[in-house]
Write a protein that holds these residues in place. Sequence first.
Motif, PDB file in Angstrom:
ATOM      1  N   ALA A  31       1.914   1.666  -3.508  1.00 48.84           N
ATOM      2  CA  ALA A  31       0.788   2.109  -4.327  1.00 48.84           C
ATOM      3  C   ALA A  31       0.489   3.592  -4.104  1.00 48.84           C
ATOM      4  CB  ALA A  31      -0.447   1.260  -4.029  1.00 48.84           C
TER       5      ALA A  31
ATOM      6  N   GLU B 285       0.830  -1.208   0.000  1.00 47.66           N
ATOM      7  CA  GLU B 285       0.000   0.000   0.000  1.00 47.66           C
ATOM      8  C   GLU B 285       0.863   1.256   0.000  1.00 47.66           C
ATOM      9  OE1 GLU B 285      -3.153   2.701  -0.011  1.00 47.66           O
ATOM     10  OE2 GLU B 285      -3.122   0.580  -0.568  1.00 47.66           O
TER      11      GLU B 285
ATOM     12  N   GLY C 291      -7.539   5.802  -9.870  1.00 43.45           N
ATOM     13  CA  GLY C 291      -7.104   4.514 -10.374  1.00 43.45           C
ATOM     14  C   GLY C 291      -7.487   3.384  -9.440  1.00 43.45           C
ATOM     15  N   LEU C 292      -7.539   2.208  -9.987  1.00 40.95           N
ATOM     16  CA  LEU C 292      -7.830   0.998  -9.223  1.00 40.95           C
ATOM     17  C   LEU C 292      -6.620   0.074  -9.304  1.00 40.95           C
ATOM     18  CD1 LEU C 292     -11.405   0.255 -10.579  1.00 40.95           C
ATOM     19  CD2 LEU C 292     -10.816   1.297  -8.396  1.00 40.95           C
ATOM     20  N   LEU C 293      -6.110  -0.328  -8.162  1.00 36.82           N
ATOM     21  CA  LEU C 293      -5.014  -1.282  -8.121  1.00 36.82           C
ATOM     22  C   LEU C 293      -5.581  -2.639  -8.535  1.00 36.82           C
ATOM     23  CD1 LEU C 293      -2.045  -1.788  -7.300  1.00 36.82           C
ATOM     24  CD2 LEU C 293      -2.892  -2.332  -5.027  1.00 36.82           C
TER      25      LEU C 293
ATOM     26  N   VAL D 221      -2.184  -0.605 -12.287  1.00 38.74           N
ATOM     27  CA  VAL D 221      -3.348   0.232 -11.971  1.00 38.74           C
ATOM     28  C   VAL D 221      -4.067   0.533 -13.269  1.00 38.74           C
ATOM     29  CG1 VAL D 221      -4.025   2.522 -11.121  1.00 38.74           C
ATOM     30  CG2 VAL D 221      -2.191   1.284  -9.990  1.00 38.74           C
TER      31      VAL D 221
ATOM     32  N   SER E 138      -3.836   2.744 -18.222  1.00 35.24           N
ATOM     33  CA  SER E 138      -3.289   1.771 -17.272  1.00 35.24           C
ATOM     34  C   SER E 138      -1.803   2.050 -17.093  1.00 35.24           C
ATOM     35  CB  SER E 138      -3.530   0.335 -17.738  1.00 35.24           C
ATOM     36  OG  SER E 138      -2.800   0.071 -18.918  1.00 35.24           O
TER      37      SER E 138
ATOM     38  N   GLN F 273       1.922   0.537 -15.044  1.00 34.32           N
ATOM     39  CA  GLN F 273       2.645  -0.455 -14.262  1.00 34.32           C
ATOM     40  C   GLN F 273       3.847   0.242 -13.626  1.00 34.32           C
ATOM     41  OE1 GLN F 273       3.707  -4.122 -16.149  1.00 34.32           O
ATOM     42  NE2 GLN F 273       1.674  -4.387 -17.036  1.00 34.32           N
TER      43      GLN F 273
ATOM     44  N   ALA G 174       0.443   6.725  -6.757  1.00 37.61           N
ATOM     45  CA  ALA G 174      -0.649   7.687  -6.892  1.00 37.61           C
ATOM     46  C   ALA G 174      -0.135   9.122  -6.820  1.00 37.61           C
ATOM     47  CB  ALA G 174      -1.701   7.435  -5.811  1.00 37.61           C
TER      48      ALA G 174
ATOM     49  N   ALA H 264       3.280  -3.325  -9.482  1.00 39.09           N
ATOM     50  CA  ALA H 264       1.837  -3.116  -9.317  1.00 39.09           C
ATOM     51  C   ALA H 264       1.267  -2.555 -10.611  1.00 39.09           C
ATOM     52  CB  ALA H 264       1.564  -2.163  -8.169  1.00 39.09           C
TER      53      ALA H 264
END
Length: 141
Positions: free
Chosen positions: A59, A56, A80-82, A136, A115, A117, A63, A134
Amino acid sequence: MSTWSYELIPHRGAMRLLDELIVWDDVRIHMRTASHACADNPLRSDGQLRAVHLCEYGAQAMAVHGGLLAQREGAVAAPGLLVSLRAVQLYVARVDDLPGPLGVYAEKLLDSGTSWQYAFRIEHRGQLLAEGRAAVIAAMG
């Protein structure tokens, strides 16, 4: 050290895990935080912050990076969505007992416009604690 605003990310209150922006460019970001040691860290369970939660932290650095890039262009980053974590390696079991700040690093590997990475890594005093990748995707609104 660069300036940034929490308004760049959707996280609120104690879920704002990152404290300082050290440096960033088109591809990379380096941040620092001491939130891992806070007793009210919302990711703690049984009084501990387990290393898996460092994902997290990575992530959130992603962001912030996306928000800074958008802000530079006079825009606001889309939420965005992980969607995936890959090749995650954890080198410790927990991090709440580590004194001093953590270094949080992210590097953009791919940007399709909808998207992204990133590779991320979290360090403490030169020791690698966690690393991984990750992905997103832009949230459909």
